[in-house]
Design an enzyme around this catalytic site. Structure first.
Site, PDB file in Angstrom:
ATOM      1  N   GLU A 112       0.724  -1.100  -0.005  1.00 13.13           N
ATOM      2  CA  GLU A 112      -0.030   0.024  -0.065  1.00 13.13           C
ATOM      3  C   GLU A 112       0.929   1.306  -0.055  1.00 13.13           C
ATOM      4  O   GLU A 112       1.818   1.342   0.532  1.00 13.13           O
ATOM      5  CB  GLU A 112      -0.974  -0.114   1.134  1.00 13.13           C
ATOM      6  N   LYS A 127     -10.043   0.114  -2.205  1.00 10.76           N
ATOM      7  CA  LYS A 127      -9.833  -0.167  -0.959  1.00 10.76           C
ATOM      8  C   LYS A 127     -11.612  -0.096  -0.514  1.00 10.76           C
ATOM      9  O   LYS A 127     -11.892   1.237  -0.641  1.00 10.76           O
ATOM     10  CB  LYS A 127      -9.112   0.469   0.089  1.00 10.76           C
ATOM     11  N   CYS A 185      -4.253  -3.271   4.039  1.00  6.52           N
ATOM     12  CA  CYS A 185      -4.075  -2.886   5.353  1.00  6.52           C
ATOM     13  C   CYS A 185      -5.314  -2.859   6.355  1.00  6.52           C
ATOM     14  O   CYS A 185      -5.603  -4.109   6.690  1.00  6.52           O
ATOM     15  CB  CYS A 185      -3.707  -1.067   5.357  1.00  6.52           C
TER      16      CYS A 185
END
Length: 532
Positions: free
Chosen positions: A275, A334, A390
């Site tokens: 990321e 995301k 994440c």
């Protein structure tokens, strides 16, 4: 003197509640003391079942929650001060307080160890869902990556592991109560029953370990590389040198390419960057695109690039792009974005409390199934890779969507540079290990600053990097199409446990109102009276 002595039991229980929270905290990585979690739950249950009103259970639970979350979450305030850290810890502790209140209410019922464990599931679900989408960090399951409970993830997922830990704790509490009861009829029969139930739960986890897939078992194998480029500096401003971060990942990929050409490393079929490896939008910036293209051509493989993208409507997404030579393929935007980090709810309001309010991002959540398809450099059918970026790995639904879409391999690209040299990266790594077992898939963690890792489907860590150094991990990983029971039934176990807990709470509340039940302190392990 006498007036002060009446507070001694209260202070003793308060201290015990804090110790219970500290025991649960100590079960979490980087420590491997997983067995402390059920002991912490047992101590907390013994505390909240004490004399007093139901609301006293909330107070003791709140203290335990602070004892747990305050030392667990200091990384949230490393660069923004103690207010966010302590505020988040207190908000999470409220749910443990709610557990204490409800546990005291339902522990007057026969079979209370089971009902109290379902109440833990209910409050853990609540914390993982509300407010702002919830905060699942600190689930009991995420402290069990090195423990006997981990294989249970293949049956009930992370919620199932948490329930098993909580149930073990409540049974231990019931065992303590019966052992200190010197005269209750059937004492030894109940003690042996409780001990047997604890042994069954732990033994099931040990037995299931043999049923976990072998690390190299799969339908076919591809070679995957995880790149950790590191960053110029840690902190909120790590990406002020965005080109340097991108250059670091390009450089480390090209170094791997030279090692491959020299026969010193196997050629990867796909390369995974973390990321924020390119906070320069490569779809808008020709220089960034040229750098990534050069790296992909050098390694002769597609790269999954973690990038910040500016969309046509001027919104921003945290995305993973499939970059194959000069061709850009599928992308994962995301979907579960971090409140107070990637976006700030009620920005105007929170400006009054922190000078960092406007430092929070303006990201919007993406959509889709969480899968990108990559054609391996060595040829063969495209590979479906499930992506949880994440923060997403903490949420059950992230990889549930990916597996329903056919993910054969999982990856967690992450950026931990904003959390310094904290325990956060090890806590997140443990989550990834739980997810690997839950879904029976090999999983690749690619982090900007570490810890990057290759995780087998049995939760073991095959390879890992250090922190804050450029590194590359290369491993042959199996692809799987079979699914675990946890994958097939999804959130059903957690929903059922929450429904049971809600029904039991209502029954206990009605019983409490319409009768004068024995006080919880005078209840036996399975609901019978205990002499005090």
């Amino acid at each position: 003197m006498g007036a002060s002595r009446k507070w001694y039991p209260v202070l003793g229980r308060a201290a015990a509640a804090v110790v219970a929270g500290l025991l649960i905290f100590a079960s979490f990585p980087p420590r491997t003391c997983w067995y402390l979690a059920p002991l912490g739950i047992a101590l907390l249950v013994l505390v909240v079942r004490g004399p007093g009103r139901a609301r006293g259970g909330f107070g003791y639970g709140m203290l335990a929650g602070l004892g747990f979350f305050v030392p667990l979450l200091p990384w949230t305030g490393i660069y923004v001060g103690p207010v966010p850290w302590l505020g988040l810890s207190a908000a999470c502790a409220v749910y443990v307080g709610l557990f204490g209140l409800l546990a005291r209410v339902v522990s007057a019922l026969p079979g209370w160890p089971l009902w109290v464990a379902t109440v833990w599931t209910l409050t853990e679900w609540g914390r993982s869902s509300f407010p702002f989408g919830g905060f699942p960090w600190g689930r009991l399951a995420f402290g069990q990556a090195d423990g006997w409970f981990l294989p249970l993830a293949m049956l009930g997922g992370a919620p199932g592991v948490s329930f098993a830990v909580a149930l073990t704790g409540t049974l231990l509490a019931a065992l303590v109560i019966r052992m200190r009861d010197g005269g209750a009829p059937g004492r030894w029969r109940v003690i042996s029953t409780l001990a047997t139930l604890v042994a069954i739960i732990l033994g099931t986890g040990v037995i299931l370990r043999a049923a976990l897939p072998a690390p190299d078992a799969g339908d076919r194998t591809i070679t995957v590389a995880a790149i950790q480029g590191s960053v110029p500096r840690l902190g909120l401003d790590f990406n002020a040198q965005r080109r340097a971060v991108l250059d670091n990942h390009v450089r480390r990929t090209e170094e791997l390419a030279r090692a491959v050409d020299a026969g010193q490393a196997p050629r990867p079929d796909v390369v995974i960057w973390p990321e924020n490896s390119s906070d320069i939008d490569p779809l808008r910036n020709a220089d960034a695109a040229a750098e990534i293209t050069a790296a992909s051509r050098a390694i002769h493989a597609p790269i999954l690039v973690g990038a910040v993208l500016i969309n046509a409507d001027d919104t921003t997404t945290n995305s993973v792009l499939v970059w194959d030579g000069d061709r850009v393929g599928e992308r994962h935007d995301k979907k579960i974005i971090q409140p107070f980090g990637e976006y700030l709810p009620y920005r105007g309001f929170f400006r009054h409390f922190s000078q960092y309010a406007d430092r929070a991002g303006y990201f919007v959540p993406g959509h889709g199934d969480g899968v990108v398809h990559v054609r391996p450099a060595g040829g063969g059918a495209p590979v479906a890779i499930g992506v949880a970026t994440c923060y997403e790995v903490a949420f059950d639904r992230a990889f549930e969507d990916s597996l329903r879409a056919g993910a054969q391999l999982l990856t967690v690209p992450t950026n931990n540079a904003t959390f310094g040299r904290s325990e956060m990266t090890y806590q997140q790594l443990a989550m990834s290990r739980v997810r690997a077992v839950e879904h029976g898939r090999a999983l690749v963690v690619s982090a900007t600053t570490g810890v990057s890792a290759i995780i087998a489907a049995d939760g073991s860590v095959a390879e890992r990097t250090g922190q804050f150094v450029p590194a590359a991990l290369v491993a042959a990983l199996p692809l799987r199409d079979t699914t675990t029971l946890a994958t097939r039934i999804g959130p059903l176990p957690e929903r059922l446990l929450c429904m049971v807990a809600a029904i039991v709470v209502v029954i206990a509340a009605i019983r409490r109102r319409t009768s004068l039940p024995a006080h919880p302190a005078s209840e036996g392990a399975i609901g019978g009276r205990v002499r005090t």
